[in-house]
Scaffold this active site. Structure first.
Site, PDB file in Angstrom:
ATOM      1  N   CYS A   2      46.843  47.437  33.047  1.00 53.65           N
ATOM      2  CA  CYS A   2      47.202  47.776  31.584  1.00 53.65           C
ATOM      3  C   CYS A   2      47.991  46.535  30.972  1.00 53.65           C
ATOM      4  O   CYS A   2      48.343  45.577  31.622  1.00 53.65           O
ATOM      5  CB  CYS A   2      48.374  48.948  31.514  1.00 53.65           C
ATOM      6  N   ARG A  27      43.157  44.022  28.918  1.00 55.33           N
ATOM      7  CA  ARG A  27      43.368  44.731  30.069  1.00 55.33           C
ATOM      8  C   ARG A  27      43.166  46.029  30.175  1.00 55.33           C
ATOM      9  O   ARG A  27      43.329  46.755  31.495  1.00 55.33           O
ATOM     10  CB  ARG A  27      45.087  44.425  30.344  1.00 55.33           C
ATOM     11  N   TRP A  75      44.800  51.203  30.783  1.00 57.27           N
ATOM     12  CA  TRP A  75      43.477  51.399  31.556  1.00 57.27           C
ATOM     13  C   TRP A  75      43.908  52.585  32.505  1.00 57.27           C
ATOM     14  O   TRP A  75      44.759  52.183  33.412  1.00 57.27           O
ATOM     15  CB  TRP A  75      42.927  50.084  32.167  1.00 57.27           C
ATOM     16  N   ASN A 101      52.528  48.920  34.224  1.00 58.42           N
ATOM     17  CA  ASN A 101      51.127  48.637  34.825  1.00 58.42           C
ATOM     18  C   ASN A 101      51.223  48.655  36.405  1.00 58.42           C
ATOM     19  O   ASN A 101      52.224  48.013  36.993  1.00 58.42           O
ATOM     20  CB  ASN A 101      50.910  47.164  34.533  1.00 58.42           C
ATOM     21  N   GLY A 102      50.262  49.442  36.961  1.00 56.40           N
ATOM     22  CA  GLY A 102      50.237  49.378  38.462  1.00 56.40           C
ATOM     23  C   GLY A 102      50.037  50.829  38.778  1.00 56.40           C
ATOM     24  O   GLY A 102      49.744  51.711  38.218  1.00 56.40           O
ATOM     25  N   GLU A 487      24.214  39.837  40.128  1.00 51.92           N
ATOM     26  CA  GLU A 487      25.077  39.500  38.796  1.00 51.92           C
ATOM     27  C   GLU A 487      24.004  39.875  37.681  1.00 51.92           C
ATOM     28  O   GLU A 487      24.683  40.556  36.866  1.00 51.92           O
ATOM     29  CB  GLU A 487      25.177  37.951  38.907  1.00 51.92           C
ATOM     30  N   LYS A 491      25.309  43.198  35.173  1.00 45.49           N
ATOM     31  CA  LYS A 491      25.920  42.908  33.874  1.00 45.49           C
ATOM     32  C   LYS A 491      24.851  44.082  33.118  1.00 45.49           C
ATOM     33  O   LYS A 491      25.453  44.635  32.321  1.00 45.49           O
ATOM     34  CB  LYS A 491      24.869  41.756  33.250  1.00 45.49           C
ATOM     35  N   GLU A 494      27.024  47.200  33.582  1.00 40.20           N
ATOM     36  CA  GLU A 494      28.319  47.258  32.930  1.00 40.20           C
ATOM     37  C   GLU A 494      28.382  47.640  31.407  1.00 40.20           C
ATOM     38  O   GLU A 494      29.141  48.143  30.890  1.00 40.20           O
ATOM     39  CB  GLU A 494      29.109  45.577  32.995  1.00 40.20           C
ATOM     40  N   HIS A 510      12.593  47.076  53.785  1.00 42.21           N
ATOM     41  CA  HIS A 510      13.420  47.868  54.727  1.00 42.21           C
ATOM     42  C   HIS A 510      14.260  48.915  54.301  1.00 42.21           C
ATOM     43  O   HIS A 510      15.275  49.543  54.629  1.00 42.21           O
ATOM     44  CB  HIS A 510      14.605  46.685  55.404  1.00 42.21           C
ATOM     45  N   LYS A 609      38.823  43.738  31.146  1.00 42.97           N
ATOM     46  CA  LYS A 609      38.701  42.448  31.455  1.00 42.97           C
ATOM     47  C   LYS A 609      39.291  41.926  32.495  1.00 42.97           C
ATOM     48  O   LYS A 609      38.751  41.235  33.385  1.00 42.97           O
ATOM     49  CB  LYS A 609      38.747  41.564  30.100  1.00 42.97           C
TER      50      LYS A 609
HETATM   51  C1  AGP Z   1      32.384  40.825  35.371  1.00 42.86           C
HETATM   52  O1  AGP Z   1      31.446  41.170  34.091  1.00 42.86           O
HETATM   53  C2  AGP Z   1      33.460  42.052  35.133  1.00 42.86           C
HETATM   54  N1  AGP Z   1      34.275  41.893  34.081  1.00 42.86           N
HETATM   55  C3  AGP Z   1      34.253  41.850  36.537  1.00 42.86           C
HETATM   56  O2  AGP Z   1      33.194  42.286  37.505  1.00 42.86           O
HETATM   57  C4  AGP Z   1      34.994  40.675  36.753  1.00 42.86           C
HETATM   58  O3  AGP Z   1      33.838  39.594  37.031  1.00 42.86           O
HETATM   59  C5  AGP Z   1      35.977  40.860  37.961  1.00 42.86           C
HETATM   60  O4  AGP Z   1      36.720  41.968  37.772  1.00 42.86           O
HETATM   61  C6  AGP Z   1      36.839  39.624  38.434  1.00 42.86           C
HETATM   62  O5  AGP Z   1      37.448  39.142  37.427  1.00 42.86           O
HETATM   63  P1  AGP Z   1      38.205  37.652  37.595  1.00 42.86           P
HETATM   64  O6  AGP Z   1      37.065  36.777  37.671  1.00 42.86           O
HETATM   65  O7  AGP Z   1      39.020  37.716  36.430  1.00 42.86           O
HETATM   66  O8  AGP Z   1      38.926  37.621  38.731  1.00 42.86           O
END
Ligand code: AGP
Length: 614
Positions: A2, A27, A75, A101-102, A487, A491, A494, A510, A609
């Site tokens: 958060c 956040r 969050w 936050n935590g 990756e 994407k 997400e 496999h 983020k």
């Molecule tokens: C990627 O699109 C995500 N937002 C997420 O997987 C991100 O890469 C991950 O949380 C790591 O974040 P960072 O690079 O800020 O450590």
């Protein structure tokens, strides 16, 4: 994960708090709220299960006059993202207010004890417990500072907390335990700020104090005193830092995500521009020094990160193993931090984190710090919590990334890793200077090559429209493009909430091949490299089972015509550069599918983020 903020000064607190919270929305954006000491010396609050703009609207209708306050953008971890669970939280009498936050790991046990004492809880959160604990101690005649400090000692897990109490109105107390997104105090002229990170308060001040774990700050009228939790008061070191430009615009784009994908030729140019210089017969990084003996005794490298940064590490592992011939492994930071890995001072840890604040990555870095390992950080956020642990920081220099789905920081990270691999290779004499020079020269072609891929934007948009009806996708790659497959799948998950899996193509037989039918498109990276024939065989096997195939092929290769349903042509390039190019169409594909499905591309559901909790 958060964002928290506090303000004590002469301005209207709600305006400062709302504007700072907007900068912390990366956040978390499940709900938000604030508590303000009003002009009649009463604490008033406002909170909502919406985004900061919703709170802003509510505060236009109902303005809270006052110059002291705390705020939060959430969050959700414990309890649904509704009004009731939004922060700030108070005790039963509304005499103590907190933002948190935590995760209070022992909250169930503490809640039972408090319930036994007769306290009644209003929310489903673990955070609410903190307000009750402080309140209970205040009732036992402890001072506000003592009550917060004792609460900090009693709760387990990692935390950043701000608290206000009507017993000691003109104070905001903050504390930090472990890695839960940090706390930074800002000194203004006749005003004090506190926030999860400097970006939230950078427009007001650049005189800062970062709280370390197990520290507490007592903020009052134009004052701050610092204390170790359970220890004495201390004088902190102030940092005067250049706050990065946090003024961000979408330019003419509809979303940050598409802007950040399209601007990659420029961001990679910026990444290139602060990297390597030749110095006699040596290669040096331009923006920092890697001491001569830094890698002398290194016999093993561990790369770590989470999400996109973890996949960047996997690309980096290929670079380092093949260019510097040092044994490497890539580890998910959330696993690494709790593993009994045989590490010693000859192990080098390379951490990749766009934000520099990811709790799991920080956890792994802290563990390696206790073992005396050397550490290199690759990050897009100078001055982050991670940079305070690492010995050496390589700045990705991609520019601020706002879209929750990482795009340009992936390409920026792998460029930093490529250059680090070249530097390690020359230090270990596995690469000659002319070889290194030629690799670096190749990398300067990236902006142009990436531009050619970006120009395929309209073609990928059409393709995304065609494929947006499918509910499952497979992404296949080999070698350097294996992590790109992972990756690409990440994407898609997400932003468009579609199930997608990445695999090394060799794994297909496999098990995953059992999934293949005409309902699951397979995106196969089949560039003309030393894996091509193997990849061709996999494609053939999928075709034989009525699979639908999208192929990423080297431009001008028509050999797969008849086998693949759609083709994306990647310009021919040196082998180490392919992941920089193959990832772009996959990013675009995810963006346009999400758009087609009508989702919030920049702030996808359930995500944040920066992941500052485990
Ligand atoms: C990627 O699109 C995500 N937002 C997420 O997987 C991100 O890469 C991950 O949380 C790591 O974040 P960072 O690079 O800020 O450590």
């Amino acid at each position: 994960m958060c964002g928290i903020v506090g303000y004590l000064g002469y301005r209207n607190a709600q305006d400062v708090i709302v504007s700072s919270l907007q900068k912390l929305e990366y956040r978390g954006y499940d709900s938000c709220g604030l508590a303000i000491l009003n002009s009649e010396n009463k604490i008033e609050y406002m909170k909502t299960a919406g985004k900061i703009n919703d709170l802003k609207e509510m505060l236009i209708e109902y303005r809270i006059p006052g110059n002291f306050g705390i705020g939060h953008t959430r969050w959700a971890t414990h309890g649904k993202p509704d009004d009731r669970n939004a922060h700030p939280h108070s005790d039963g009498d509304s005499s103590v207010w907190i933002v948190h936050n935590g995760i209070v790991e022992n909250y169930q046990e503490l809640k039972t004890e408090l319930e036994y004492k007769g306290y009644k809880f209003k929310s489903e959160t673990d955070s609410e417990i903190i307000a009750f604990l402080i309140s209970d101690l205040l009732k036992q005649e402890y001072s506000f500072v003592e009550s917060v400090e004792k609460t900090a000692e009693v709760i387990t897990g990692s935390h950043s907390v701000l608290a206000m109490a009507d017993k000691d109105m003109r104070k905001v107390i903050g504390f930090r335990k472990g890695h839960a997104g940090g706390l930074v105090v800002g000194y203004g002229n006749d005003e004090m700020f506190i926030a999860s990170d400097m970006s939230a308060i950078g427009e007001y001040t650049n005189k800062l104090v970062y709280l370390e774990s197990d520290q507490l700050v007592i903020l009052g009228d134009n004052s701050a005193s610092y204390k170790d939790i359970g220890g004495g008061y201390f004088e902190p070191d102030h940092s005067f830092i250049e706050v990065p430009d946090t003024h961000f615009s979408k330019d003419d784009f509809d979303h940050y995500m598409i802007k950040e994908i399209i601007e990659q030729p420029r961001s990679i140019y910026n990444s290139l521009s602060n990297k390597i210089i030749f110095n006699d017969d040596k290669i040096e990084f331009e923006d920092f020094i890697l001491p001569n003996d830094f890698t002398k005794d290194i016999n093993r490298i561990i790369l770590t990160g989470m999400g996109t940064s973890l996949y960047a590490c996997e690309v980096g592992q290929y670079f380092i193993e093949s260019l510097a011939n040092i044994p490497c492994q890539t580890e998910d930071a959330s696993e690494l931090r709790y593993k009994d890995s045989p590490i010693d001072e000859n192990t080098l840890l390379i951490s990749v984190t766009q934000s520099g604040e990811t709790a799991d990555t920080l956890g792994a870095m802290s563990l390696f710090q206790t073992k005396g390992c050397k550490q290199i950080l690759i990050s897009n956020s100078v001055g982050s919590a991670a940079s305070r642990i690492a010995d050496i920081e390589i700045n990705i220099n991609s520019g601020i990334e706002i879209g929750v789905a990482s795009t340009k920081s992936f390409t920026g990270s792998i460029l930093s890793l490529l250059f680090l691999a070249i530097k390690l290779g020359t230090d270990k004499s596995t690469l000659s200077i002319p070889e290194a020079e030629s690799l670096i020269l190749d990398s300067t072609k990236l902006p142009d090559l990436m531009n050619q891929v970006v120009e395929m934007n309209p073609q990928i948009e059409m393709m995304a429209k065609k494929y947006s009806k499918y509910n499952h996708f497979l992404y296949l790659g080999r070698g350097l493009n294996k992590p790109v497959a992972f990756e690409g799948a990440l994407k898609l998950k997400e932003v468009s909430y579609i199930h997608a899996e990445g695999y090394s193509a060799g794994q297909m037989k496999h098990g995953p091949i059992a999934l293949v039918d005409n309902n699951i498109p397979v995106i196969a990276m089949a560039l003309t490299d030393n894996y091509y024939e193997k990849m061709r065989n996999t494609i053939q096997e999928i075709k034989a089972r009525s699979g639908i195939l999208i192929g990423l092929v080297t431009k001008g290769n028509y050999d797969l015509d008849g086998l693949i349903d759609d083709v994306i042509e990647i310009p021919e390039c040196p082998k180490y550069l392919t992941p920089f190019l193959t990832i772009i169409p996959l990013q675009l594909f995810s963006y346009y599918i999400a758009l087609e499905l009508g989702y919030d591309v920049d702030q996808p559901r359930n995500l944040a983020k920066t992941v500052t909790v485990e």
